[in-house]
Design a protein around this motif. Sequence first.
Motif, PDB file in Angstrom:
ATOM      1  N   GLY A 219      34.276  53.433  58.331  1.00  0.00           N
ATOM      2  CA  GLY A 219      35.199  52.352  58.649  1.00  0.00           C
ATOM      3  C   GLY A 219      36.138  52.192  57.466  1.00  0.00           C
ATOM      4  N   ARG A 220      36.937  51.163  57.516  1.00  0.00           N
ATOM      5  CA  ARG A 220      37.861  50.913  56.404  1.00  0.00           C
ATOM      6  C   ARG A 220      37.791  49.460  55.997  1.00  0.00           C
ATOM      7  NH1 ARG A 220      42.390  54.347  54.999  1.00  0.00           N
ATOM      8  NH2 ARG A 220      42.173  56.284  56.138  1.00  0.00           N
ATOM      9  N   SER A 221      37.822  49.244  54.700  1.00  0.00           N
ATOM     10  CA  SER A 221      37.960  47.888  54.183  1.00  0.00           C
ATOM     11  C   SER A 221      38.847  47.976  52.953  1.00  0.00           C
ATOM     12  CB  SER A 221      36.591  47.284  53.839  1.00  0.00           C
ATOM     13  OG  SER A 221      35.934  48.073  52.880  1.00  0.00           O
ATOM     14  N   SER A 222      39.567  46.901  52.671  1.00  0.00           N
ATOM     15  CA  SER A 222      40.481  46.949  51.539  1.00  0.00           C
ATOM     16  C   SER A 222      40.619  45.587  50.881  1.00  0.00           C
ATOM     17  CB  SER A 222      41.851  47.471  51.976  1.00  0.00           C
ATOM     18  OG  SER A 222      42.426  46.607  52.917  1.00  0.00           O
ATOM     19  N   ILE A 223      41.081  45.642  49.643  1.00  0.00           N
ATOM     20  CA  ILE A 223      41.438  44.430  48.911  1.00  0.00           C
ATOM     21  C   ILE A 223      42.866  44.596  48.420  1.00  0.00           C
ATOM     22  CG2 ILE A 223      39.071  43.917  48.204  1.00  0.00           C
ATOM     23  CD1 ILE A 223      39.819  44.938  45.402  1.00  0.00           C
ATOM     24  N   VAL A 224      43.531  43.484  48.218  1.00  0.00           N
ATOM     25  CA  VAL A 224      44.905  43.490  47.742  1.00  0.00           C
ATOM     26  C   VAL A 224      44.978  42.640  46.486  1.00  0.00           C
ATOM     27  CG1 VAL A 224      47.279  42.825  48.273  1.00  0.00           C
ATOM     28  CG2 VAL A 224      45.837  43.827  50.051  1.00  0.00           C
ATOM     29  N   ILE A 225      45.541  43.204  45.414  1.00  0.00           N
ATOM     30  CA  ILE A 225      45.700  42.483  44.165  1.00  0.00           C
ATOM     31  C   ILE A 225      47.191  42.379  43.875  1.00  0.00           C
ATOM     32  CG2 ILE A 225      45.161  42.435  41.703  1.00  0.00           C
ATOM     33  CD1 ILE A 225      43.007  44.717  43.318  1.00  0.00           C
ATOM     34  N   PRO A 226      47.736  41.158  43.820  1.00  0.00           N
ATOM     35  CA  PRO A 226      49.145  40.996  43.486  1.00  0.00           C
ATOM     36  C   PRO A 226      49.434  41.505  42.071  1.00  0.00           C
ATOM     37  CG  PRO A 226      48.243  38.964  44.383  1.00  0.00           C
ATOM     38  CD  PRO A 226      47.094  39.880  44.119  1.00  0.00           C
ATOM     39  N   GLU A 227      50.659  41.895  41.834  1.00  0.00           N
ATOM     40  CA  GLU A 227      51.065  42.448  40.544  1.00  0.00           C
ATOM     41  C   GLU A 227      50.672  41.547  39.376  1.00  0.00           C
ATOM     42  OE1 GLU A 227      55.111  44.221  38.516  1.00  0.00           O
ATOM     43  OE2 GLU A 227      55.309  42.671  40.045  1.00  0.00           O
ATOM     44  N   ASN A 228      50.820  40.246  39.537  1.00  0.00           N
ATOM     45  CA  ASN A 228      50.523  39.354  38.416  1.00  0.00           C
ATOM     46  C   ASN A 228      49.022  39.224  38.141  1.00  0.00           C
ATOM     47  OD1 ASN A 228      49.755  37.708  40.496  1.00  0.00           O
ATOM     48  ND2 ASN A 228      51.224  36.090  40.077  1.00  0.00           N
ATOM     49  N   GLY A 229      48.159  39.817  38.950  1.00  0.00           N
ATOM     50  CA  GLY A 229      46.726  39.811  38.702  1.00  0.00           C
ATOM     51  C   GLY A 229      46.172  41.160  38.282  1.00  0.00           C
ATOM     52  N   LEU A 230      47.016  42.189  38.231  1.00  0.00           N
ATOM     53  CA  LEU A 230      46.531  43.535  37.931  1.00  0.00           C
ATOM     54  C   LEU A 230      45.946  43.670  36.531  1.00  0.00           C
ATOM     55  CD1 LEU A 230      49.164  45.871  39.609  1.00  0.00           C
ATOM     56  CD2 LEU A 230      46.777  45.535  40.250  1.00  0.00           C
ATOM     57  N   ARG A 231      46.583  43.075  35.569  1.00  0.00           N
ATOM     58  CA  ARG A 231      46.099  43.195  34.187  1.00  0.00           C
ATOM     59  C   ARG A 231      44.701  42.593  34.059  1.00  0.00           C
ATOM     60  NH1 ARG A 231      49.530  43.708  29.283  1.00  0.00           N
ATOM     61  NH2 ARG A 231      50.911  44.153  31.001  1.00  0.00           N
ATOM     62  N   THR A 232      44.506  41.394  34.612  1.00  0.00           N
ATOM     63  CA  THR A 232      43.196  40.744  34.551  1.00  0.00           C
ATOM     64  C   THR A 232      42.165  41.552  35.324  1.00  0.00           C
ATOM     65  OG1 THR A 232      44.247  38.586  34.347  1.00  0.00           O
ATOM     66  CG2 THR A 232      41.943  38.605  35.043  1.00  0.00           C
ATOM     67  N   PHE A 233      42.537  42.060  36.493  1.00  0.00           N
ATOM     68  CA  PHE A 233      41.640  42.897  37.287  1.00  0.00           C
ATOM     69  C   PHE A 233      41.179  44.102  36.465  1.00  0.00           C
ATOM     70  CE2 PHE A 233      40.880  46.401  40.248  1.00  0.00           C
ATOM     71  CZ  PHE A 233      39.971  45.828  41.127  1.00  0.00           C
ATOM     72  N   CYS A 234      42.108  44.770  35.797  1.00  0.00           N
ATOM     73  CA  CYS A 234      41.769  45.944  34.983  1.00  0.00           C
ATOM     74  C   CYS A 234      40.879  45.569  33.812  1.00  0.00           C
ATOM     75  CB  CYS A 234      43.037  46.617  34.478  1.00  0.00           C
ATOM     76  SG  CYS A 234      43.944  47.483  35.764  1.00  0.00           S
ATOM     77  N   GLU A 235      41.142  44.446  33.180  1.00  0.00           N
ATOM     78  CA  GLU A 235      40.325  44.004  32.053  1.00  0.00           C
ATOM     79  C   GLU A 235      38.888  43.739  32.488  1.00  0.00           C
ATOM     80  OE1 GLU A 235      42.476  40.626  30.573  1.00  0.00           O
ATOM     81  OE2 GLU A 235      43.999  41.882  29.612  1.00  0.00           O
ATOM     82  N   ILE A 236      38.710  43.072  33.604  1.00  0.00           N
ATOM     83  CA  ILE A 236      37.368  42.786  34.120  1.00  0.00           C
ATOM     84  C   ILE A 236      36.665  44.086  34.495  1.00  0.00           C
ATOM     85  CG2 ILE A 236      36.089  41.745  36.035  1.00  0.00           C
ATOM     86  CD1 ILE A 236      38.213  39.464  35.941  1.00  0.00           C
ATOM     87  N   LEU A 237      37.364  44.970  35.155  1.00  0.00           N
ATOM     88  CA  LEU A 237      36.776  46.257  35.536  1.00  0.00           C
ATOM     89  C   LEU A 237      36.355  47.041  34.296  1.00  0.00           C
ATOM     90  CD1 LEU A 237      36.050  48.115  37.855  1.00  0.00           C
ATOM     91  CD2 LEU A 237      38.369  49.005  37.790  1.00  0.00           C
ATOM     92  N   GLN A 238      37.193  47.056  33.271  1.00  0.00           N
ATOM     93  CA  GLN A 238      36.862  47.765  32.035  1.00  0.00           C
ATOM     94  C   GLN A 238      35.627  47.155  31.369  1.00  0.00           C
ATOM     95  OE1 GLN A 238      38.214  50.638  30.912  1.00  0.00           O
ATOM     96  NE2 GLN A 238      36.562  50.605  29.431  1.00  0.00           N
ATOM     97  N   GLN A 239      35.517  45.837  31.371  1.00  0.00           N
ATOM     98  CA  GLN A 239      34.339  45.163  30.805  1.00  0.00           C
ATOM     99  C   GLN A 239      33.071  45.588  31.548  1.00  0.00           C
ATOM    100  OE1 GLN A 239      35.181  40.976  31.017  1.00  0.00           O
ATOM    101  NE2 GLN A 239      36.842  41.096  29.532  1.00  0.00           N
ATOM    102  N   LEU A 240      33.154  45.638  32.862  1.00  0.00           N
ATOM    103  CA  LEU A 240      31.992  46.041  33.657  1.00  0.00           C
ATOM    104  C   LEU A 240      31.604  47.495  33.417  1.00  0.00           C
ATOM    105  CD1 LEU A 240      32.839  44.173  36.954  1.00  0.00           C
ATOM    106  CD2 LEU A 240      31.026  43.625  35.339  1.00  0.00           C
ATOM    107  N   VAL A 241      32.592  48.364  33.256  1.00  0.00           N
ATOM    108  CA  VAL A 241      32.323  49.777  32.966  1.00  0.00           C
ATOM    109  C   VAL A 241      31.627  49.888  31.609  1.00  0.00           C
ATOM    110  CG1 VAL A 241      33.405  52.000  32.424  1.00  0.00           C
ATOM    111  CG2 VAL A 241      34.156  50.704  34.421  1.00  0.00           C
ATOM    112  N   GLU A 242      32.099  49.146  30.617  1.00  0.00           N
ATOM    113  CA  GLU A 242      31.475  49.168  29.297  1.00  0.00           C
ATOM    114  C   GLU A 242      30.041  48.636  29.351  1.00  0.00           C
ATOM    115  OE1 GLU A 242      32.558  50.573  26.471  1.00  0.00           O
ATOM    116  OE2 GLU A 242      34.256  51.279  27.661  1.00  0.00           O
ATOM    117  N   MET A 243      29.828  47.578  30.108  1.00  0.00           N
ATOM    118  CA  MET A 243      28.481  47.026  30.254  1.00  0.00           C
ATOM    119  C   MET A 243      27.553  48.051  30.902  1.00  0.00           C
ATOM    120  SD  MET A 243      29.358  43.112  31.387  1.00  0.00           S
ATOM    121  CE  MET A 243      27.652  42.718  31.736  1.00  0.00           C
ATOM    122  N   GLU A 244      28.042  48.756  31.908  1.00  0.00           N
ATOM    123  CA  GLU A 244      27.243  49.771  32.598  1.00  0.00           C
ATOM    124  C   GLU A 244      26.893  50.904  31.641  1.00  0.00           C
ATOM    125  OE1 GLU A 244      26.149  53.299  34.620  1.00  0.00           O
ATOM    126  OE2 GLU A 244      28.068  53.088  33.605  1.00  0.00           O
TER     127      GLU A 244
END
Length: 69
Positions: free
Chosen positions: A38-63
């Motif tokens: 199936g398909r599922s998706s999320i949409v992140i507005p441009e003004n939230g991309l930096r924060t999204f990337c920062e959180i993702l990077q933190q989670l990758v480092e924690m892992e």
Amino acid sequence: MDKVLETKDFKVENKKFFFDLKENPKGKYLRITESSGGRSSIVIPENGLRTFCEILQQLVEMERKVESR
């Protein structure tokens, strides 16, 4: 119709992920779609991309820290 500015994809296990940077009259955004039967998706507005990337990077480092134990 939304304009596609850039698109990337990759496959892991039985899933395929699509990363589409798009633009419409409201602005730019990133749509991340998962396809695995199936398909599922999320949409992140441009003004939230930096924060999204920062959180993702933190989670990758924690892992990585958990994996190295």
